[in-house]
Design a protein around this motif. Structure first.
Motif, PDB file in Angstrom:
ATOM      1  N   MET A   1     -42.368 -12.133 -26.027  1.00 23.55           N
ATOM      2  CA  MET A   1     -41.731 -13.178 -25.243  1.00 23.55           C
ATOM      3  C   MET A   1     -42.714 -13.739 -24.208  1.00 23.55           C
ATOM      4  SD  MET A   1     -38.040 -12.910 -23.289  1.00 23.55           S
ATOM      5  CE  MET A   1     -38.630 -11.825 -21.982  1.00 23.55           C
ATOM      6  N   ILE A   2     -43.453 -12.847 -23.547  1.00 26.15           N
ATOM      7  CA  ILE A   2     -44.457 -13.272 -22.571  1.00 26.15           C
ATOM      8  C   ILE A   2     -45.579 -14.042 -23.270  1.00 26.15           C
ATOM      9  CG2 ILE A   2     -46.200 -12.453 -20.946  1.00 26.15           C
ATOM     10  CD1 ILE A   2     -44.362 -10.101 -20.338  1.00 26.15           C
ATOM     11  N   SER A   3     -46.018 -13.540 -24.414  1.00 23.34           N
ATOM     12  CA  SER A   3     -47.079 -14.216 -25.170  1.00 23.34           C
ATOM     13  C   SER A   3     -46.644 -15.610 -25.594  1.00 23.34           C
ATOM     14  CB  SER A   3     -47.461 -13.388 -26.403  1.00 23.34           C
ATOM     15  OG  SER A   3     -47.970 -12.127 -26.038  1.00 23.34           O
ATOM     16  N   ALA A   4     -45.379 -15.759 -25.988  1.00 24.45           N
ATOM     17  CA  ALA A   4     -44.871 -17.077 -26.386  1.00 24.45           C
ATOM     18  C   ALA A   4     -44.934 -18.043 -25.210  1.00 24.45           C
ATOM     19  CB  ALA A   4     -43.442 -16.956 -26.911  1.00 24.45           C
ATOM     20  N   GLY A   5     -44.571 -17.565 -24.024  1.00 30.02           N
ATOM     21  CA  GLY A   5     -44.652 -18.409 -22.837  1.00 30.02           C
ATOM     22  C   GLY A   5     -46.076 -18.827 -22.529  1.00 30.02           C
TER      23      GLY A   5
ATOM     24  N   TRP B   1     -47.962  -4.316 -34.724  1.00 29.31           N
ATOM     25  CA  TRP B   1     -47.970  -5.215 -33.572  1.00 29.31           C
ATOM     26  C   TRP B   1     -49.043  -6.291 -33.696  1.00 29.31           C
ATOM     27  CZ3 TRP B   1     -45.960  -7.336 -29.395  1.00 29.31           C
ATOM     28  CH2 TRP B   1     -46.807  -7.898 -28.450  1.00 29.31           C
ATOM     29  N   ASP B   2     -50.250  -5.890 -34.069  1.00 29.24           N
ATOM     30  CA  ASP B   2     -51.360  -6.849 -34.149  1.00 29.24           C
ATOM     31  C   ASP B   2     -51.067  -7.964 -35.144  1.00 29.24           C
ATOM     32  OD1 ASP B   2     -52.852  -5.506 -32.247  1.00 29.24           O
ATOM     33  OD2 ASP B   2     -53.843  -4.224 -33.723  1.00 29.24           O
ATOM     34  N   SER B   3     -50.446  -7.603 -36.271  1.00 24.24           N
ATOM     35  CA  SER B   3     -50.137  -8.612 -37.296  1.00 24.24           C
ATOM     36  C   SER B   3     -49.141  -9.642 -36.766  1.00 24.24           C
ATOM     37  CB  SER B   3     -49.568  -7.941 -38.548  1.00 24.24           C
ATOM     38  OG  SER B   3     -50.501  -7.054 -39.116  1.00 24.24           O
TER      39      SER B   3
ATOM     40  N   PHE C   1     -39.749 -18.623 -35.085  1.00 26.91           N
ATOM     41  CA  PHE C   1     -40.802 -17.628 -35.292  1.00 26.91           C
ATOM     42  C   PHE C   1     -40.314 -16.451 -36.118  1.00 26.91           C
ATOM     43  CE2 PHE C   1     -43.278 -13.898 -33.524  1.00 26.91           C
ATOM     44  CZ  PHE C   1     -44.408 -14.150 -34.278  1.00 26.91           C
ATOM     45  N   ARG C   2     -39.076 -16.060 -35.949  1.00 25.74           N
ATOM     46  CA  ARG C   2     -38.516 -14.944 -36.723  1.00 25.74           C
ATOM     47  C   ARG C   2     -38.502 -15.287 -38.214  1.00 25.74           C
ATOM     48  NH1 ARG C   2     -33.717 -12.300 -38.263  1.00 25.74           N
ATOM     49  NH2 ARG C   2     -33.548 -10.162 -37.451  1.00 25.74           N
TER      50      ARG C   2
ATOM     51  N   LEU D   1     -47.916 -15.020 -34.260  1.00 26.74           N
ATOM     52  CA  LEU D   1     -47.389 -15.844 -33.173  1.00 26.74           C
ATOM     53  C   LEU D   1     -48.390 -16.936 -32.791  1.00 26.74           C
ATOM     54  CD1 LEU D   1     -45.181 -16.399 -31.093  1.00 26.74           C
ATOM     55  CD2 LEU D   1     -46.274 -14.736 -29.577  1.00 26.74           C
ATOM     56  N   ASP D   2     -49.687 -16.596 -32.794  1.00 29.62           N
ATOM     57  CA  ASP D   2     -50.715 -17.608 -32.525  1.00 29.62           C
ATOM     58  C   ASP D   2     -50.686 -18.704 -33.588  1.00 29.62           C
ATOM     59  OD1 ASP D   2     -51.683 -16.390 -30.230  1.00 29.62           O
ATOM     60  OD2 ASP D   2     -53.092 -15.139 -31.332  1.00 29.62           O
ATOM     61  N   GLU D   3     -50.582 -18.311 -34.871  1.00 28.39           N
ATOM     62  CA  GLU D   3     -50.539 -19.286 -35.954  1.00 28.39           C
ATOM     63  C   GLU D   3     -49.289 -20.167 -35.841  1.00 28.39           C
ATOM     64  OE1 GLU D   3     -50.595 -16.784 -39.329  1.00 28.39           O
ATOM     65  OE2 GLU D   3     -52.724 -16.282 -39.189  1.00 28.39           O
ATOM     66  N   TYR D   4     -48.176 -19.520 -35.515  1.00 28.59           N
ATOM     67  CA  TYR D   4     -46.923 -20.268 -35.372  1.00 28.59           C
ATOM     68  C   TYR D   4     -47.030 -21.284 -34.250  1.00 28.59           C
ATOM     69  CZ  TYR D   4     -41.974 -21.174 -34.441  1.00 28.59           C
ATOM     70  OH  TYR D   4     -40.756 -21.778 -34.245  1.00 28.59           O
ATOM     71  N   ALA D   5     -47.648 -20.874 -33.126  1.00 30.65           N
ATOM     72  CA  ALA D   5     -47.811 -21.787 -31.990  1.00 30.65           C
ATOM     73  C   ALA D   5     -48.675 -22.982 -32.365  1.00 30.65           C
ATOM     74  CB  ALA D   5     -48.422 -21.041 -30.803  1.00 30.65           C
TER      75      ALA D   5
END
Length: 504
Positions: free
Chosen positions: A289-293, A317-319, A373-374, A324-328
């Motif tokens: 959640m923090i990373s998404a922000g 976790w790393d995957s 993202f899910r 999340l970076d790709e999704y962003a």
């Protein structure tokens, strides 16, 4: 459903497929209930809006009650601190042995009494239901719903059981010493082995035969800060709290072999008693959640029920953090931090075609026209990664390598994608330049790109699925021949397209 049937079902939705007429979209394959979105959008955030009347009440009551209660709380903390200091004297911050003897006999009753006095001075009217079980009968004490800083009321009523708390809390002046007096299990949130160490410590204490106090855990995340919450609470005339102790639950033989079953049953019983839903969100979801922000996405975008998703899809976790970076990258320009069909096509550098819509629909699990993202994580794991194996990549490369010289030219690349997507005038120059280091693509370059961008797996292998359907439609004698990637295609007369629909 066979490969051929799958291909035929999807091809039937493509204009020009089958008898030359556009058919209806086939119904989606049922999704596993375990992958359904959670009933609570964001369980880590508490938002409260107060009206004008509530604000006036807080203001006028606060003038009288706030200073009195602050003084009483401060006085009680000062009275409790010497007893906490005596209890923890000569003890390490992380206890290896329980506090016993005269220290425990003298300090624990006093601290428990002062705990009751503190919550009474803060205006809490506490009602207790049920019977409190002792450490011998119930070594582990679970409190719910873990949603407030004042969950400590349940701990005081239960007789000051040990808490699971982060290391930083034990270093807070005054409060840290009081926390250490209840012999907490201290957790480091930056330690990758923290969860394992915490579980082992709780097991060690729970099997000590009552030498340690009961263990419990309560926590909160985002909402009012501790100071804000105390101020608002002190300004109330009184606050009613009900603490209910449910019957002790003992695991059966099956649950002893699989503790997760026991934990789920206890959780369900507590949720049923409270009349609230349950989710599988954990601290890792808070980190996402923090990373998404930080990636300029809505914070809720990072909530995926990490523990359940990672266990079922065999992801770490790393995957998921990398995804999340790709999704962003895809969703950065969209409203609300979700991926629409246009963003999906732009990221893949392909036009919106029937095949692309089919792939998008497979990601879009709730059929709302966008991918969160899910859905993105589940789609990659269920749809794309299984189609991105070494064998499939090799077959896809052979398919694109029309002249079989070991390299794919832009013309060859364009020919196959035009046939696969059913778009005769498709321009793939931008995508080709992203894959190629020069004028052509070697197998290593193709493989590297496919592994880094699994979203293309279904696109690159679409024509392979059609070939499979074609082979299964031949007489049995012809099917006996080995299936080889054929690259004799003509985009002008190739109308059918497909993508696997999986019962995920």
């Amino acid at each position: 459903m066979s490969k051929c049937a799958e291909a035929a079902a999807v091809a039937a939705t493509v204009p020009g497929a089958g008898m030359g007429k556009a058919g209806l979209r086939p119904s989606m394959v049922p999704r596993q209930a375990s992958f359904f979105p959670p009933p609570v959008p964001n369980p880590f955030v508490q938002q409260t809006r107060m009206g004008a009347a509530s604000r006036l009440q807080i203001f006028f009551l606060g003038i009288i009650l706030l200073p009195i209660r602050v003084l009483l709380v401060a006085l009680i903390i000062l009275l409790a601190w010497p007893f906490a200091a005596i209890s923890t004297a000569c003890c390490p911050e992380k206890l290896t042995h329980p506090i016993t003897g005269w220290k425990r006999k003298i300090t624990q009753p006093v601290l428990k009494f002062l705990g009751h006095a503190m919550f009474l001075s803060m205006g809490f009217m506490v009602t207790v239901k049920g019977k409190v079980a002792g450490p011998a009968e119930a070594p582990i004490f679970v409190a719910a719903p873990h949603s407030t800083f004042f969950d400590g009321i349940a701990c005081v009523v239960a007789g000051l059981p040990s808490m699971v708390s982060r290391n930083e809390n034990a270093k807070v002046p005054l409060i840290g010493r009081l926390l250490r007096a209840v012999q907490p299990v201290l957790v480091s949130r930056v330690d990758p082995d923290s969860r394992k160490n915490t579980i082992n410590e709780i097991i060690r204490r729970a099997t000590s035969g009552g030498q340690w106090p009961q263990d419990t855990v309560t926590w909160t995340w985002q909402g009012y800060t501790f100071i804000q919450l105390c101020m608002l609470t002190f300004c109330q005339l009184f606050t009613k709290v009900e603490v209910e102790f449910m019957p002790v639950q003992v695991p059966n033989d099956e649950e002893k072999n699989d503790p997760i079953l026991f934990a789920c049953r206890v959780r369900s019983l507590m949720a049923e008693a409270l009349g609230i839903p349950v989710t599988d969100h954990t601290y890792e979801d808070c980190r996402l959640m923090i990373s998404a922000g930080q990636l300029t996405l809505p914070m809720e975008a990072g909530l995926v029920e990490f523990t359940k998703i990672s266990r079922k899809l065999k992801l770490d976790w790393d995957s998921i953090r990398k995804q999340l970076d790709e999704y962003a990258t895809i969703a950065c320009c969209s409203k609300g931090g979700r991926i629409g069909i246009d963003e999906f096509a732009e990221y893949l550098k392909l036009p919106v075609s029937d095949v692309l819509r089919q792939l998008f629909t497979l990601f879009d699990r709730n059929h709302d026209g966008s991918i969160d993202f899910r859905e993105y994580v589940i789609g990659l794991a269920v749809l794309c990664n299984p189609a991105n194996t070494e064998d499939i990549i090799q077959m896809a490369f052979k398919l694109f390598d029309v002249d079989e010289d070991g390299f794919i030219t832009e013309e060859e690349f364009s020919t196959i994608l035009q046939a696969s997507l059913g778009v005769p005038d498709l321009d793939v120059s931008v995508l080709f330049k992203e894959i190629a280091q020069g004028d052509s693509v070697s197998y290593e370059e193709f493989k590297s790109f496919a592994l880094k961008h699994p979203q293309y797996a279904k696109i690159f292998t679409t024509y392979l699925d059609l070939q499979t359907c074609h082979v299964f439609s031949l007489p049995k004698e012809a099917q006996a021949a080995p299936l080889i990637a054929s690259n004799k295609v003509s985009p002008e007369n190739h109308d059918e397209s497909t993508s696997d629909k999986k019962d995920d």
